[in-house]
Write a protein that holds these residues in place. Structure first.
Motif, mmCIF file in Angstrom:
data_model
loop_
_atom_site.group_PDB
_atom_site.id
_atom_site.type_symbol
_atom_site.label_atom_id
_atom_site.label_comp_id
_atom_site.label_asym_id
_atom_site.label_seq_id
_atom_site.Cartn_x
_atom_site.Cartn_y
_atom_site.Cartn_z
ATOM 1 N N VAL A 64 0.844 -1.201 0.000
ATOM 2 C CA VAL A 64 0.000 0.000 0.000
ATOM 3 C C VAL A 64 0.880 1.253 0.000
ATOM 4 O O VAL A 64 0.625 2.218 -0.741
ATOM 5 C CB VAL A 64 -0.945 -0.008 1.213
ATOM 6 N N THR A 65 1.931 1.235 0.833
ATOM 7 C CA THR A 65 2.841 2.373 0.906
ATOM 8 C C THR A 65 3.528 2.611 -0.432
ATOM 9 O O THR A 65 3.690 3.760 -0.872
ATOM 10 C CB THR A 65 3.891 2.137 2.001
ATOM 11 N N PHE A 66 3.933 1.533 -1.077
ATOM 12 C CA PHE A 66 4.612 1.650 -2.374
ATOM 13 C C PHE A 66 3.704 2.321 -3.401
ATOM 14 O O PHE A 66 4.125 3.262 -4.093
ATOM 15 C CB PHE A 66 5.029 0.266 -2.858
ATOM 16 N N VAL A 67 2.469 1.873 -3.492
ATOM 17 C CA VAL A 67 1.545 2.419 -4.491
ATOM 18 C C VAL A 67 1.252 3.892 -4.217
ATOM 19 O O VAL A 67 1.389 4.756 -5.097
ATOM 20 C CB VAL A 67 0.244 1.599 -4.530
ATOM 21 N N LEU A 68 0.859 4.194 -2.975
ATOM 22 C CA LEU A 68 0.514 5.576 -2.634
ATOM 23 C C LEU A 68 1.734 6.485 -2.689
ATOM 24 O O LEU A 68 1.664 7.614 -3.186
ATOM 25 C CB LEU A 68 -0.117 5.631 -1.241
ATOM 26 N N GLY A 69 2.853 5.986 -2.183
ATOM 27 C CA GLY A 69 4.049 6.813 -2.125
ATOM 28 C C GLY A 69 4.640 7.109 -3.488
ATOM 29 O O GLY A 69 5.098 8.228 -3.750
ATOM 30 N N MET A 70 4.639 6.112 -4.377
ATOM 31 C CA MET A 70 5.164 6.350 -5.722
ATOM 32 C C MET A 70 4.314 7.384 -6.461
ATOM 33 O O MET A 70 4.847 8.277 -7.132
ATOM 34 C CB MET A 70 5.198 5.037 -6.501
ATOM 35 N N LEU A 71 2.996 7.281 -6.326
ATOM 36 C CA LEU A 71 2.111 8.252 -6.976
ATOM 37 C C LEU A 71 2.287 9.642 -6.377
ATOM 38 O O LEU A 71 2.447 10.629 -7.099
ATOM 39 C CB LEU A 71 0.663 7.796 -6.845
ATOM 40 N N GLY A 72 2.268 9.714 -5.044
ATOM 41 C CA GLY A 72 2.351 11.011 -4.378
ATOM 42 C C GLY A 72 3.688 11.694 -4.575
ATOM 43 O O GLY A 72 3.760 12.874 -4.972
ATOM 44 N N ASN A 73 4.768 10.985 -4.302
ATOM 45 C CA ASN A 73 6.090 11.590 -4.451
ATOM 46 C C ASN A 73 6.425 11.850 -5.913
ATOM 47 O O ASN A 73 7.099 12.835 -6.235
ATOM 48 C CB ASN A 73 7.155 10.690 -3.813
ATOM 49 N N LEU A 330 5.852 1.556 10.267
ATOM 50 C CA LEU A 330 5.628 2.990 10.435
ATOM 51 C C LEU A 330 6.692 3.799 9.697
ATOM 52 O O LEU A 330 6.395 4.844 9.103
ATOM 53 C CB LEU A 330 5.641 3.353 11.928
ATOM 54 N N VAL A 331 7.931 3.314 9.720
ATOM 55 C CA VAL A 331 9.000 3.995 8.991
ATOM 56 C C VAL A 331 8.697 4.010 7.496
ATOM 57 O O VAL A 331 8.892 5.022 6.815
ATOM 58 C CB VAL A 331 10.353 3.302 9.268
ATOM 59 N N ALA A 332 8.219 2.888 6.982
ATOM 60 C CA ALA A 332 7.868 2.827 5.565
ATOM 61 C C ALA A 332 6.720 3.779 5.242
ATOM 62 O O ALA A 332 6.742 4.486 4.223
ATOM 63 C CB ALA A 332 7.500 1.398 5.180
ATOM 64 N N VAL A 333 5.713 3.825 6.117
ATOM 65 C CA VAL A 333 4.559 4.699 5.895
ATOM 66 C C VAL A 333 4.985 6.156 5.826
ATOM 67 O O VAL A 333 4.424 6.950 5.060
ATOM 68 C CB VAL A 333 3.509 4.486 7.005
ATOM 69 N N ASN A 334 6.001 6.522 6.607
ATOM 70 C CA ASN A 334 6.468 7.905 6.616
ATOM 71 C C ASN A 334 6.874 8.384 5.224
ATOM 72 O O ASN A 334 6.758 9.571 4.901
ATOM 73 C CB ASN A 334 7.649 8.034 7.579
ATOM 74 N N SER A 335 7.304 7.469 4.374
ATOM 75 C CA SER A 335 7.767 7.841 3.040
ATOM 76 C C SER A 335 6.643 8.241 2.097
ATOM 77 O O SER A 335 6.910 8.837 1.056
ATOM 78 C CB SER A 335 8.552 6.675 2.416
ATOM 79 N N CYS A 336 5.417 7.889 2.425
ATOM 80 C CA CYS A 336 4.300 8.286 1.557
ATOM 81 C C CYS A 336 3.428 9.362 2.183
ATOM 82 O O CYS A 336 2.461 9.811 1.571
ATOM 83 C CB CYS A 336 3.448 7.065 1.188
ATOM 84 N N LEU A 337 3.759 9.799 3.410
ATOM 85 C CA LEU A 337 2.924 10.776 4.094
ATOM 86 C C LEU A 337 3.137 12.201 3.597
ATOM 87 O O LEU A 337 2.192 12.988 3.539
ATOM 88 C CB LEU A 337 3.188 10.738 5.608
ATOM 89 N N ASN A 338 4.394 12.558 3.271
ATOM 90 C CA ASN A 338 4.683 13.954 2.951
ATOM 91 C C ASN A 338 3.827 14.515 1.814
ATOM 92 O O ASN A 338 3.244 15.588 1.960
ATOM 93 C CB ASN A 338 6.172 14.110 2.635
ATOM 94 N N PRO A 339 3.728 13.825 0.655
ATOM 95 C CA PRO A 339 2.881 14.392 -0.409
ATOM 96 C C PRO A 339 1.413 14.465 -0.011
ATOM 97 O O PRO A 339 0.688 15.364 -0.462
ATOM 98 C CB PRO A 339 3.090 13.431 -1.588
#
Length: 393
Positions: A64-73, A330-339
């Motif tokens: 989930v983090t990968f999908v959201l984070g790649m799109l957002g970042n 939680l560390v992984a989730v942090n990578s998709c939170l900023n965008p």
């Protein structure tokens, strides 16, 4: 890799447990500890069930983090490079997005490692490269957040100097320096990362704090000297592990957090003395990013030190079995939170769905603007906001 001579004198399962204990000092390190035989401490069925459940839970979070984070970042990178006005703020946010985007590109390897029950099929070279890059991006993200906070503090304390000297080019040079420093700080990971195959089929990617010379010395030790040599060998590895863990905690969490906290305390004090309020959208975005950083990273470091203090030859407690993979997630989730924070805090939520993503990101990332409270030209220059070189809050 352990030699046959070492395996012949010590239990293979003890070596595997030791590998797990040594593997918690990077974003992926916290996920690569091998499942230990916990039946001596608590019910074996429960231990296996918890371990399996937490592995699959982490895999789901990573996907989930990968999908959201790649799109957002990816969106933030595209917007800051091609769409938005080039300012100091956009340089900082671009640096954060690049660090998170790079980490997320490597996240599928972590997910595969867990899905394969802690088996690393990608070879020693990728073990070193991937984990080293994850540590590098961790430091790059943390140092960039620290730079953002210090930059805004300098803008408040010395507004005239900031107005005249803060430019995107300077921010780019600082960002490049931070990435270079991050590369230096990640050297131990590239150096000590290794693979080890046990049971003839399962390979783990772990942090091997023993050099080949030290392993050779242990292997060639006589039977009379072996116990002393083994004790010295284990002491060296433990000392290096503890030193690196403390080093990562100080430079990757505690010192940045203290600098960030001091910066925003100074900002609040300065604005209070001037009877002003920190009210810009970018200020709220930065405050939310810092809070997310604290909530996502503090549990990881807490469990890291709990694991450092855990006896290497004893099975993990239920708290560590659950806490280590949870804090790593939680560390992984942090990578998709900023965008997500950029978009959610850019303007009123009901207006967001009516505006383009470009406008949302523009309002979230570009500089503040406010009205000066003095008619004097010099006074106006020292407190006004909105020019390209200013991020005064």
């Amino acid at each position: 890799m352990m030699s046959e001579g070492i395996e012949g004198t010590g239990s293979v399962s003890e070596r595997v447990e030791e590998i797990g204990t040594m593997s918690i000092v990077s974003k992926m390190d916290a996920n690569d500890s091998l499942p230990t035989n916990s039946s001596e401490a608590w019910d074996g069925v429960t231990a296996d069930g918890v371990d399996t459940a937490m592995r699959y839970f982490s895999v789901v979070i990573y996907v989930v983090t990968f999908v959201l984070g790649m799109l957002g970042n990816g969106l933030v990178i595209w917007a800051t490079v091609f769409q938005l006005k080039w300012t100091v703020n956009t340089v900082w946010f671009l640096g954060l997005a690049l660090a998170d985007f790079t980490y997320l590109l490597l996240l599928p390897f972590s997910a595969a490692y867990l899905a394969l029950d802690y088996h690393w099929p990608f070879g020693t070279a990728l073990c070193k490269i991937i984990i080293g890059l994850e540590v590098l991006t961790m430091f790059a993200s943390v140092l960039t957040l620290t730079a953002i906070s210090l930059d805004r503090c300098v803008s408040v304390v010395t507004p005239v100097w900031s107005q005249n000297h803060r430019r995107p080019r300077l921010a780019i040079l600082v960002s490049l320096a931070l990435w270079g420093m991050s590369a230096l700080l990640s050297v131990p990971t590239f150096l000590y990362r290794d693979t080890y195959t046990y049971d003839g089929e399962t390979t783990t990617c772990y942090t091997n704090f023993a050099t080949m010379a030290e392993e050779k010395a242990l292997e060639t030790a006589t039977e009379e000297d072996y116990d002393a040599a083994l004790e010295e060998y284990e002491s060296i590895k433990t000392t290096r592990f503890q030193t690196l863990a403390i080093f990562r905690f100080l430079l990757g969490f505690l010192l940045p957090f203290l600098l960030i906290g001091a910066s925003y305390a100074t900002i609040s004090l300065q604005l209070w003395c001037k009877h002003m309020a920190p009210s810009g959208k970018p200020f709220k975005v930065i405050a939310a990013i810092i809070l997310a950083f604290l909530l996502c990273w503090a549990p990881f470091h807490i469990f890291m030190f709990l694991e450092v203090r855990h006896p290497p030859n004893l099975p993990y407690s239920l708290a560590l079995k659950v806490g280590i993979p949870l804090s790593s997630s939680l560390v992984a989730v942090n990578s998709c939170l900023n965008p997500i924070l950029y978009i959610c805090m850019g303007q009123d939520f009901r207006d967001k769905i009516k505006r383009s993503l470009r406008k949302i990101l523009e309002q979230a990332l570009l500089e503040d603007s406010t009205v000066a409270h003095d008619t004097s030209r010099a006074r106006t220059k020292s407190v006004s906001l909105g020019n390209e070189g200013s991020t005064l809050v």
